[in-house]
Enzyme design. Structure first.
Site, short mmCIF file in Angstrom:
data_model
loop_
_atom_site.label_atom_id
_atom_site.label_comp_id
_atom_site.label_asym_id
_atom_site.label_seq_id
_atom_site.Cartn_x
_atom_site.Cartn_y
_atom_site.Cartn_z
N GLU A 1 1.69 66.54 66.29
CA GLU A 1 1.74 67.11 64.95
C GLU A 1 2.87 68.12 64.89
O GLU A 1 2.91 69.05 65.69
CB GLU A 1 0.42 67.84 64.63
CG GLU A 1 -0.42 67.09 63.64
CD GLU A 1 -1.55 67.95 63.09
OE1 GLU A 1 -2.00 68.89 63.77
OE2 GLU A 1 -1.97 67.65 61.97
N TYR B 1 5.83 68.02 56.89
CA TYR B 1 4.85 67.67 57.92
C TYR B 1 5.17 66.31 58.52
O TYR B 1 5.50 65.36 57.81
CB TYR B 1 3.44 67.62 57.30
CG TYR B 1 2.38 67.08 58.22
CD1 TYR B 1 1.63 67.94 59.03
CD2 TYR B 1 2.12 65.71 58.30
CE1 TYR B 1 0.66 67.44 59.89
CE2 TYR B 1 1.15 65.21 59.16
CZ TYR B 1 0.42 66.07 59.95
OH TYR B 1 -0.52 65.58 60.80
#
Ligand code: GDP
Ligand code: MN
Length: 392
Positions: free
Chosen positions: A200, A112
């Site tokens: 993101e 991530y």
């Protein structure tokens, strides 16, 4: 402003951040052509991905990996036009009108990466975690220590040593560190140059052959900066937005639709928040947030009324105005005119204070229309809640 994944990936590509090959399609034929081109070019599989402005698509059945052209066609048919429900869409879901057809990646690890503004720190923060994939919200809630953070000094920007630090914490292999630094620096540059408010990359993947890719990408832009990004503004997809909010944005009204039945019209965002609170406190629920702005004119008040009235849940209207730049008599004149013109039959409750409040009250009283005026904010909220309960 939100954009689709395929648009976000176009931006990343321009900044040299590696993303899988793919193409957007709005029809089954288009999706088929795109899938065929990828297979012809040697892809081992393709991914059919629903393009909606919400995350959690994978869990909702909006992301499927196909090994053959026939499977790709089947998944496109399943996904295009479906009402995709995810934890971010609400129970009604969002209709899928675009697909991204992408070369499938052989995933080794799902990591991530994210960049957001940390308002408390007053800085951008670059985040990284080994726990990428579909459970990152849970990771953030339960094991926040699994998310590594680098705060960015605005005077010097994101530094290579910070990227290296994050890359090591992600457990990347030595030969991947250099690529990861380039990857993260590209993201940071894209973030700053597009005036984004959120990036993101979830998942940020390593493939079986050691490459790095942004497999998913979510980008939000800062609306207040969009005036200097005409090209980015064109990426807006109003089909993904609430129709009433789209209408309100045409008139520069700050409107957000909510689920309650008391429509609010307020000047000033702080007062609008307080109004929603006091409605709740009085036992009711607000149908919307609406800040008509400090200097609203009659036309804007009419437009605002029209938008409030188009919400079928609304049972009463609560107008809470503190007259400053917008004088109360001007507001009252506009409210009377709009109520007459639009034939408003719903109960209207007002709480008025500030410049020319006496004249404003007089205008309402002499209008021949029925308004209820509360002496205080709480009184007015009680009246509005009662009106909504007893209302037609
Ligand atoms: P989201 O659920 O809306 O966040 O959609 P993502 O684009 O993140 O995809 C969800 C999940 O689908 C990813 O976490 C992967 O596990 C899987 N996925 C997406 N693309 C691929 C791919 O190319 N290959 C494989 N094997 N899995 C994929
Ligand atoms: Mn994702």
């Amino acid at each position: 402003m939100k954009i689709h994944e395929y648009q976000a990936k176009e931006i990343l590509r321009k900044y040299g951040v590696p993303v899988p090959q793919g193409e957007m399609a709005t029809t089954l034929d288009g999706a088929d052509t795109a899938a065929k081109a990828l297979f012809d070019a040697g892809a081992n599989g393709v991914v059919i991905k629903a393009q909606i402005h919400a995350g959690g698509r994978g869990k909702g059945g909006g992301v499927k990996v196909a090994k053959t052209l026939a499977d790709a066609a089947k998944y496109s048919k399943d996904i295009l036009g479906m009402q995709l429900v995810t934890h971010q869409t609400g129970p009604h879901g969002q209709k899928v009108q675009r697909l991204l057809v992408e070369e499938a990646s052989a995933i080794d690890r799902e990591l991530y990466l994210g960049i957001v503004l940390d308002r408390a720190a007053g800085r951008l923060v670059f985040m990284a975690s080994q726990a990428g994939g579909m459970e990152i919200e849970e990771v953030a809630a339960k094991t926040p220590d699994a998310i590594y953070k680098e705060y960015i000094d605005p005077a010097v920007g994101f530094q290579a040593y910070q990227a290296r630090k994050l890359a090591f914490k992600l457990g990347l292999k030595p030969e991947q560190i250099g690529e990861a630094v380039k990857f993260m620096s590209g993201l940071y540059k894209a973030f700053v140059e597009t005036d984004a408010s959120l990036f993101e990359i979830n998942p940020f993947i390593t493939t079986k052959d050691g490459k790095l890719f942004a497999l998913d990408c979510k980008i939000n832009f800062d609306d207040n900066a969009m005036f200097r990004h005409k090209d980015l503004k064109e990426l807006r997809d109003v089909a993904e937005e609430d129709p009433l909010e789209v209408e309100a944005s045409k008139y520069s009204l700050n409107y957000i639709k909510l689920d309650g039945n008391i429509a609010c019209m307020v000047n000033g965002a702080g007062l609008a928040m307080a109004t929603m609170d006091i409605i709740q406190y009085a036992g009711g629920s607000a149908a919307n947030f609406l800040d008509v702005g400090g200097g609203a004119n009659q036309q804007q008040i009419e437009n605002a009324f029209e938008i409030l009235l188009s919400d079928k849940n609304v049972k009463a209207i609560f107008i809470n105005i503190f007259g400053g730049i917008l004088r109360v008599d001007v507001l009252a004149t506009a409210v009377v005119a709009a109520a007459k013109k639009l034939n408003v039959t719903l109960p209207i409750v007002l709480r008025l204070e500030g410049t020319n409040v006496e004249e404003g009250r007089k205008i309402l009283a002499e209008s021949g229309l029925k308004f209820e005026v509360g002496a205080t904010m709480k009184d007015a909220a009680d009246l509005a809640v009662a009106a909504a309960k007893g209302g037609k």
